[in-house]
Design an enzyme around this catalytic site. Structure first.
Site, PDB file in Angstrom:
ATOM      1  N   LYS A  40      44.439 -12.740  33.114  1.00  0.00           N
ATOM      2  CA  LYS A  40      42.897 -12.860  32.730  1.00  0.00           C
ATOM      3  C   LYS A  40      42.768 -12.577  31.326  1.00  0.00           C
ATOM      4  O   LYS A  40      44.090 -12.370  30.526  1.00  0.00           O
ATOM      5  CB  LYS A  40      42.439 -11.138  33.088  1.00  0.00           C
ATOM      6  CG  LYS A  40      42.062 -10.416  33.387  1.00  0.00           C
ATOM      7  CD  LYS A  40      41.651  -9.280  34.550  1.00  0.00           C
ATOM      8  CE  LYS A  40      42.298  -7.800  33.482  1.00  0.00           C
ATOM      9  NZ  LYS A  40      41.930  -6.563  34.708  1.00  0.00           N
ATOM     10  N   ARG A 138      33.622   0.480  39.935  1.00  0.00           N
ATOM     11  CA  ARG A 138      32.999  -0.891  39.817  1.00  0.00           C
ATOM     12  C   ARG A 138      32.891  -2.171  40.726  1.00  0.00           C
ATOM     13  O   ARG A 138      31.581  -2.301  41.016  1.00  0.00           O
ATOM     14  CB  ARG A 138      34.358  -0.928  38.936  1.00  0.00           C
ATOM     15  CG  ARG A 138      34.700  -2.800  38.378  1.00  0.00           C
ATOM     16  CD  ARG A 138      35.893  -2.341  37.053  1.00  0.00           C
ATOM     17  NE  ARG A 138      36.478  -3.298  37.543  1.00  0.00           N
ATOM     18  CZ  ARG A 138      37.187  -3.358  36.847  1.00  0.00           C
ATOM     19  NH1 ARG A 138      38.158  -3.210  35.952  1.00  0.00           N
ATOM     20  NH2 ARG A 138      38.542  -3.826  37.650  1.00  0.00           N
ATOM     21  N   TYR A 262      35.527  -6.456  -0.742  1.00  0.00           N
ATOM     22  CA  TYR A 262      34.833  -5.975  -0.208  1.00  0.00           C
ATOM     23  C   TYR A 262      34.609  -4.627  -0.227  1.00  0.00           C
ATOM     24  O   TYR A 262      34.865  -3.734   0.037  1.00  0.00           O
ATOM     25  CB  TYR A 262      34.078  -6.612   1.216  1.00  0.00           C
ATOM     26  CG  TYR A 262      34.129  -8.280   1.194  1.00  0.00           C
ATOM     27  CD1 TYR A 262      33.336  -8.671   0.198  1.00  0.00           C
ATOM     28  CD2 TYR A 262      34.670  -8.123   2.363  1.00  0.00           C
ATOM     29  CE1 TYR A 262      32.601 -10.277   0.534  1.00  0.00           C
ATOM     30  CE2 TYR A 262      34.540 -10.239   2.319  1.00  0.00           C
ATOM     31  CZ  TYR A 262      33.533 -10.958   1.711  1.00  0.00           C
ATOM     32  OH  TYR A 262      32.997 -11.857   1.896  1.00  0.00           O
ATOM     33  N   MET A 310      36.892 -11.940   7.045  1.00  0.00           N
ATOM     34  CA  MET A 310      37.075 -13.028   7.998  1.00  0.00           C
ATOM     35  C   MET A 310      38.415 -13.696   7.699  1.00  0.00           C
ATOM     36  O   MET A 310      38.564 -13.334   8.928  1.00  0.00           O
ATOM     37  CB  MET A 310      35.968 -13.857   8.219  1.00  0.00           C
ATOM     38  CG  MET A 310      35.293 -14.179   9.760  1.00  0.00           C
ATOM     39  SD  MET A 310      33.306 -15.480   8.920  1.00  0.00           S
ATOM     40  CE  MET A 310      32.914 -14.162   8.929  1.00  0.00           C
TER      41      MET A 310
HETATM   42  C1  LIG Z   1      43.232  -5.762  35.133  1.00  0.00           C
HETATM   43  C2  LIG Z   1      44.082  -5.316  36.403  1.00  0.00           C
HETATM   44  C3  LIG Z   1      44.651  -5.402  36.507  1.00  0.00           C
HETATM   45  C4  LIG Z   1      45.664  -4.652  35.321  1.00  0.00           C
HETATM   46  O1  LIG Z   1      45.541  -3.662  34.349  1.00  0.00           O
HETATM   47  P1  LIG Z   1      47.451  -3.399  34.225  1.00  0.00           P
HETATM   48  O2  LIG Z   1      46.374  -1.846  33.533  1.00  0.00           O
HETATM   49  O3  LIG Z   1      47.120  -4.257  32.668  1.00  0.00           O
HETATM   50  O4  LIG Z   1      47.974  -3.600  34.279  1.00  0.00           O
HETATM   51  C5  LIG Z   1      45.300  -4.873  37.994  1.00  0.00           C
HETATM   52  N1  LIG Z   1      44.161  -5.011  39.106  1.00  0.00           N
HETATM   53  C6  LIG Z   1      42.505  -5.012  38.425  1.00  0.00           C
HETATM   54  C7  LIG Z   1      42.280  -5.181  39.592  1.00  0.00           C
HETATM   55  C8  LIG Z   1      42.299  -5.583  37.236  1.00  0.00           C
HETATM   56  O5  LIG Z   1      40.927  -5.793  37.654  1.00  0.00           O
END
Ligand SMILES: *Cc1c(COP(=O)(O)O)cnc(C)c1O
Length: 371
Positions: A40, A138, A262, A310
């Site tokens: 992701k 969640r 800056y 930037m």
């Molecule tokens: C992001 C995520 C993971 C991986 O998390 P890490 O701590 O980076 O290993 C695993 N399971 C779910 C559901 C996640 O959202």
């Protein structure tokens, strides 16, 4: 460095050979269980499609993404592996999820009915994972609800129930009592439902690092596959794959008592040499690193001088010889020194995952196979 024929003076290097080694180390630890790789947020900044193709080549069992958009991009790039979408699905995405052959999470009866309706319309089946909340709060159903929904979905033609999963909230450090409670709650549900033909999965990186009891049938370590541990400790053969580099773009001599960048939050003590590095917060190099971070040039550490802009920042190199065109390492190893993602994350008072995610596509990524 050139990408698509265009030269750019800053770049990210991703070491795919190290990626392969990290996956091997994790495989060694989990035995015959399945390995799911979270890709992701642009593969934690490493680049979604190239990392997915490498992961397929290195024999990862399942790829995980956060949303339909990421999954569809992988299918378009020709990725064939099972792809699991973690995030809650939205009604208007269901058709595309099914048609792209993505596995997705179900956390309510309401969504399950919408999916069943869509499947009937399209005369297609879909593969799903039931998500159970054991403490993250969640997404995910309570264990009792999951049990009921599982019984109902089994009777539907359209659902192939691939797995049941949950997510650990407090596993980034070892021996956390709440992590053990989540593992226990998950194990109890598995007792009730049975493991037959289902993939039960719970462990993130923290789980894989510190809680062997959380491995079940598949593990989903993200950070760990990229070579970083969840609490910044050293861990065996695992090494990061990610380096950020640039070339010095400018050199000047600045007199004593003068302000740099800056707001002039940095003042020189005496006459000194200052070089400019063409990377800024517009690339994802956080402004909170202003006056704090260090970089490596010619094997030596130098401090960032003043605010990060930037697109560039300055470095005070004192009396050292540094020239325009010299290679600067912002993250990674140069000579005897290393600036780790954990160093940067601590300075920016955040987590290495966030640091990684912030690097965008203005900086080209190069994938290195062997060195
Ligand atoms: C992001 C995520 C993971 C991986 O998390 P890490 O701590 O980076 O290993 C695993 N399971 C779910 C559901 C996640 O959202």
């Amino acid at each position: 460095m050139k990408k698509n024929g265009i030269s750019h003076p800053a770049w990210i290097e991703v070491d795919l050979e190290q990626f392969r080694k990290n996956l091997q180390v994790i495989r060694g630890r989990i035995g015959k269980r399945l390995l799911c790789l979270p890709l992701k947020a642009n593969a934690y900044g490493h680049g979604l499609v190239p990392m997915a193709l490498a992961a397929e080549e290195f024999g990862v069992d399942v790829i995980a993404v956060s949303c339909l958009k990421e999954g569809a991009e992988l299918r378009r790039a020709g990725v064939r592996s099972p792809i699991l979408v973690f995030g809650a699905i939205h009604e208007e995405q269901i058709g595309d999820l099914i048609e792209h052959g993505l596995e997705f999470s179900l956390s309510s009866k309401f969504k399950a009915e919408l999916v069943a309706k869509k499947c009937r319309e399209k005369e297609l089946q879909c593969s799903v994972h039931l998500e159970v909340d054991t403490g993250m709060r969640r997404t995910g159903m309570r264990p009792e609800t999951a049990l009921t929904l599982f019984e109902e979905l089994k009777r539907h033609e359209c659902f192939r129930i691939r797995g049941i999963y949950s997510h650990l909230a407090t596993a980034d450090e070892p021996a956390d009592p709440f992590a053990y409670r989540q593992i226990e709650a998950f194990a109890q549900l598995r007792e009730k439902i049975g493991s037959e033909g289902l993939v039960w999965h719970l462990a993130n990186s923290g789980g894989v690092s510190f809680y062997p009891e959380s491995y079940f049938d598949m593990v989903r370590p993200g950070l760990l596959c990229y070579g970083l541990t969840p609490n910044g400790s050293e861990e065996g053969e695992l090494r990061p794959l990610f380096s950020l580099k640039a070339k010095v773009s400018y050199f000047k001599v600045v007199g004593g008592g003068e302000g740099i960048s800056y707001g002039h939050i940095y003042k020189t003590k005496e006459q000194t040499r200052v070089v400019t590095v063409p990377v800024g917060y517009g690339d994802g190099y956080s402004r909170s690193l202003s006056n704090r971070a260090k970089v490596l040039i010619r094997g030596r550490l130098f401090g960032v001088a003043g605010r990060i802009c930037m697109d560039q920042f300055m470095v005070d190199v004192g009396k050292e010889e540094v020239y325009v065109g010299d290679e600067v390492t912002l993250i990674g190893r140069q000579g005897e020194h290393e600036i780790s993602l954990w160093d940067i994350a601590r300075m920016a008072e955040t987590d290495p995952r966030e640091i990684l995610c912030h690097f965008n596509d203005r900086i080209p990524r190069y994938y290195v196979r062997d060195r």
